[in-house]
Design a protein around this motif. Structure first.
Motif, mmCIF file in Angstrom:
data_model
loop_
_atom_site.group_PDB
_atom_site.id
_atom_site.type_symbol
_atom_site.label_atom_id
_atom_site.label_comp_id
_atom_site.label_asym_id
_atom_site.label_seq_id
_atom_site.Cartn_x
_atom_site.Cartn_y
_atom_site.Cartn_z
ATOM 1 N N ASN A 70 18.316 -50.144 -91.948
ATOM 2 C CA ASN A 70 19.176 -49.727 -90.724
ATOM 3 C C ASN A 70 20.472 -50.472 -91.258
ATOM 4 O OD1 ASN A 70 17.379 -48.573 -89.405
ATOM 5 N ND2 ASN A 70 16.705 -50.291 -88.172
ATOM 6 N N VAL A 71 21.678 -49.673 -90.798
ATOM 7 C CA VAL A 71 23.093 -50.203 -90.853
ATOM 8 C C VAL A 71 23.745 -49.995 -89.612
ATOM 9 C CG1 VAL A 71 25.156 -49.712 -91.939
ATOM 10 C CG2 VAL A 71 23.087 -49.480 -93.368
ATOM 11 N N GLU A 72 24.444 -50.950 -89.095
ATOM 12 C CA GLU A 72 25.183 -50.942 -87.904
ATOM 13 C C GLU A 72 26.543 -51.105 -87.977
ATOM 14 O OE1 GLU A 72 24.204 -50.557 -84.770
ATOM 15 O OE2 GLU A 72 22.288 -50.434 -85.307
ATOM 16 N N LYS A 73 27.274 -49.975 -87.646
ATOM 17 C CA LYS A 73 28.747 -49.870 -87.655
ATOM 18 C C LYS A 73 29.543 -50.495 -88.723
ATOM 19 C CE LYS A 73 32.337 -49.682 -84.326
ATOM 20 N NZ LYS A 73 32.900 -49.913 -82.750
ATOM 21 N N LYS A 74 29.014 -49.854 -89.821
ATOM 22 C CA LYS A 74 29.600 -49.864 -91.387
ATOM 23 C C LYS A 74 30.960 -49.133 -91.482
ATOM 24 C CE LYS A 74 28.555 -50.133 -96.350
ATOM 25 N NZ LYS A 74 27.524 -49.922 -97.392
ATOM 26 N N HIS A 109 33.255 -42.445 -85.283
ATOM 27 C CA HIS A 109 32.031 -43.079 -85.390
ATOM 28 C C HIS A 109 30.834 -41.953 -85.516
ATOM 29 C CE1 HIS A 109 29.051 -46.235 -85.828
ATOM 30 N NE2 HIS A 109 28.629 -45.788 -84.742
ATOM 31 N N ASP A 133 26.437 -41.626 -85.661
ATOM 32 C CA ASP A 133 25.227 -42.497 -85.674
ATOM 33 C C ASP A 133 24.374 -41.507 -86.310
ATOM 34 O OD1 ASP A 133 26.042 -44.954 -84.235
ATOM 35 O OD2 ASP A 133 25.807 -43.791 -82.279
ATOM 36 N N ASN A 152 20.508 -40.619 -87.403
ATOM 37 C CA ASN A 152 19.239 -40.898 -86.839
ATOM 38 C C ASN A 152 18.237 -40.137 -87.772
ATOM 39 O OD1 ASN A 152 20.043 -42.404 -84.271
ATOM 40 N ND2 ASN A 152 20.583 -40.163 -83.852
ATOM 41 N N THR A 161 33.906 -44.929 -89.256
ATOM 42 C CA THR A 161 32.734 -46.064 -89.096
ATOM 43 C C THR A 161 31.291 -45.147 -89.181
ATOM 44 O OG1 THR A 161 32.743 -46.634 -86.926
ATOM 45 C CG2 THR A 161 33.850 -48.121 -88.599
ATOM 46 N N SER A 219 26.773 -45.600 -88.384
ATOM 47 C CA SER A 219 25.455 -46.445 -88.132
ATOM 48 C C SER A 219 24.141 -45.787 -88.775
ATOM 49 C CB SER A 219 25.376 -46.864 -86.869
ATOM 50 O OG SER A 219 26.235 -47.650 -86.328
ATOM 51 N N ARG A 252 20.039 -45.629 -88.435
ATOM 52 C CA ARG A 252 18.837 -46.182 -87.841
ATOM 53 C C ARG A 252 17.586 -45.279 -88.288
ATOM 54 N NH1 ARG A 252 22.668 -45.773 -83.630
ATOM 55 N NH2 ARG A 252 23.227 -47.917 -82.865
#
Length: 592
Positions: A83-87, A145, A147, A149, A193, A195, A197
């Motif tokens: 997982n990566v968060e707000k890279k 941004h 996300d 999934n 950015t 993310s 998941r």
């Protein structure tokens, strides 16, 4: 053979790849375009977005290129099950011109397409909001941004999508938020950015196409429509039964009337009788434009073979969702391989009806569809090239397709024609043809060619009109067609109705002592193509939101070709049905 092997290789791609935890999973950016114009697409990097210093493109199959795919590696670093968060992806300084480009793209509802492990997924470039009347509010925001999934099972990627559910769009205007900073000279600094998941799934990799099929970024229009199909099937059965029963009863009466007197000459019968028997010495008189007629029959038989093969391959599961452009590749391969069918059928029948210029017949057969196809493609491709669309084919692809026709399609047409010429027997006519043609009496208005074309074209069209909407939604939309069993039923219904209506119209024509059935049988049911083109105009205006020169040229250009294909295919079926019917009724007569 090398060209053919390259084409065939395009059919086999899209298998799931096995990964270990921490392995790099490449995310490809593909294309962008207006939401309502499916065929108007541009490379993703034509927009002012984050891009590597050197763009590396993925090697694509022929079908993917024909679909307008132009996949390139992205800056997104995704590792399997990490997982990566707000890279931070990158920071961009946008000029005023680039901001205007983004605003224009967002206002035209541009969407983007990414591909991860052969799984396509989509998202909008930005956000637009209209509110109020006085004062009117018009807000345009950019999604900075994303996300991602991603679902996995064991070592395979099952599904992926992109979301902006918990993200606020940043306005492309004065007073932007924290992530958009105004700098000197009217520029904007934008920070992108992302993310990532990962979610575990119980779906095995062999069935991952089901997950993509159940999910849709675009509105779903395809559904199981058995009730409509059953309704069409019942109507067709009633129509066929009605025509067959009526014809059988009428023919039974005709045979009883014509065969009462077994003695006497044909001349006596000609003077004392009327109806279809009186023209038995003219009904097998060969038509004008024999070479063109045989070319139509040959190309129609080729498309009949091609369509059947495509549907059978689809039923065998060769066109799953992850094989991008597999149907396009299969159609090109089959078109090249089935060229021998058109050559054989055309030249064989041309020889039977005493045609002499068989070389010209082979050339005409080969060019009857390929010439309109090349002309239409040239116009459409020029429009795409002028607009910078990814639908414009690269020079290498054009040379590959040209090579497939020159090295495979045309030679097979010639070979099929030579074999057909050498194996052609005599034309089996139950009656002799006189040297002098009989005069045709005046015909009522309802037996004219255009009336027969209207009847013979409308009835087959009405049998497929329901399914035609779903086919259009697939070809000119973004749906994945999966109801191939229903399609096979509708295809069989179409051919059955076409053959039956052609036989009925041919009987009515002969009953009026008009023996010019050859071209009439082709045109009567072949006019279904005209109804299909008229429906395409209706679909464009009332069932879609397509607009613009790029999309319109593609839609109407290839709709014309589709109408031509149906005309050739149904014209060929109706001709052979009429010929078999005429041979049957005249063989059943007792004549000297």
């Amino acid at each position: 053979m090398t060209v053919l092997c390259v084409l065939i290789l395009g059919l086999f791609s899209g298998w799931a790849v096995g990964y270990k935890q921490g392995d790099n999973v490449t995310l490809y950016v593909n294309k962008v375009g207006p939401y309502h114009n499916p065929q108007e697409t541009y490379h993703y990097y034509t927009l002012p977005v984050c891009r590597p210093d050197k763009v590396h493109h993925k090697s694509l199959s022929l079908g993917e290129v024909l679909d307008g795919d132009r996949m390139a590696e992205s800056l997104y670093h995704i590792r399997f099950r990490e997982n990566v968060e707000k890279k931070t992806l990158c920071k961009l300084t946008l000029s005023e011109k680039q901001v205007d480009e983004l605003r224009e793209a967002i206002e035209e509802l541009y969407y983007f397409e990414f591909v991860l492990d052969d799984i396509p997924f989509w998202g909008f470039v930005g956000y637009i909001e209209e509110s109020g009347f006085l004062p009117h509010s018009h807000k345009v925001g950019l999604w900075t941004h994303l996300d991602f999934n991603i679902e996995y099972n064991s070592d395979s990627v099952i599904f992926a999508n992109v979301s902006v559910k918990d993200v606020k769009p940043f306005p492309l205007e004065e007073g932007a938020g924290a992530a958009v900073g105004r700098v000197g000279g009217g520029s904007l600094t934008v920070t992108h950015t992302y993310s990532v998941r990962w979610y575990e799934s119980n779906l095995p990799s062999a069935r991952r196409a089901e997950r993509l099929r159940d999910y849709s970024f675009f509105p779903k229009t395809l559904e199981i429509h058995w009730l409509s199909i059953i309704n069409s099937l019942v109507l067709v059965v009633l129509l066929l039964g009605f025509v067959i029963i009526i014809l059988m009863r009428v023919l039974k009466n005709d045979f009883a009337r014509y065969n009462v007197e077994e003695e006497g000459s044909c001349d006596d019968l000609d003077q004392g009788d009327n109806g279809w028997k009186i023209i038995h010495t003219d009904v097998f008189r060969f038509p004008p434009f024999k070479s063109l007629l045989c070319a139509v029959l040959g190309v129609g038989a080729q498309f009949l073979t091609l369509a059947t093969a495509i549907i059978v391959m689809a039923l065998l599961g060769m066109f799953n969702i992850h094989r991008h452009g597999a149907i396009n590749s299969a159609a090109i391969v089959l078109y090249a391989l089935t060229s021998c069918v058109s050559g054989y059928v055309s030249c064989s029948f041309y020889t039977q009806i005493n045609g002499q210029r068989w070389v010209w017949n082979i050339i005409l057969t080969s060019a009857l569809f390929s010439a309109p196809l090349f002309l239409t493609w040239s116009v459409v491709n020029s429009v795409h090239w002028w607009s910078g669309s990814t639908q414009a084919l690269p020079a290498t692809t054009v040379l590959l397709l040209l090579g497939a026709w020159v090295l495979v399609g045309f030679p097979l047409t010639v070979i099929g024609g030579i074999v057909g010429k050498n194996r052609a027997g005599s034309f089996q006519a139950p009656c002799r043809t006189r040297n002098i043609a009989r005069q045709i009496p005046p015909q009522p208005w309802y037996k004219h060619t255009f009336v027969h074309m209207a009847i013979g074209g409308f009835l087959p069209f009405s049998a497929i009109s329901v399914e035609l909407y779903y086919i259009f939604a697939t070809v000119w939309g973004r749906e994945h067609y999966t109801l191939y069993g229903i399609l096979l039923c509708v295809f069989a219904i179409l051919l059955s109705v076409g053959a039956c209506i052609s036989v009925a119209l041919t009987y009515f024509l002969l009953s009026g002592e008009d023996y010019r059935w050859w071209w009439r049988s082709v045109l009567s049911t072949g006019s279904t193509g005209l109804f299909i083109f008229v429906y395409s105009v209706f679909y464009y205006r009332n069932r879609s939101s397509m607009s613009g020169m790029v999309q319109s040229s593609e839609f109407f250009g290839y709709s014309l070709l589709t109408a031509l294909v149906f005309s050739l295919m149904l014209g060929s079926v109706s001709f052979w049905a009429s010929l078999a019917f005429i041979r049957y009724i005249y063989r059943s007569l007792k004549m000297d």
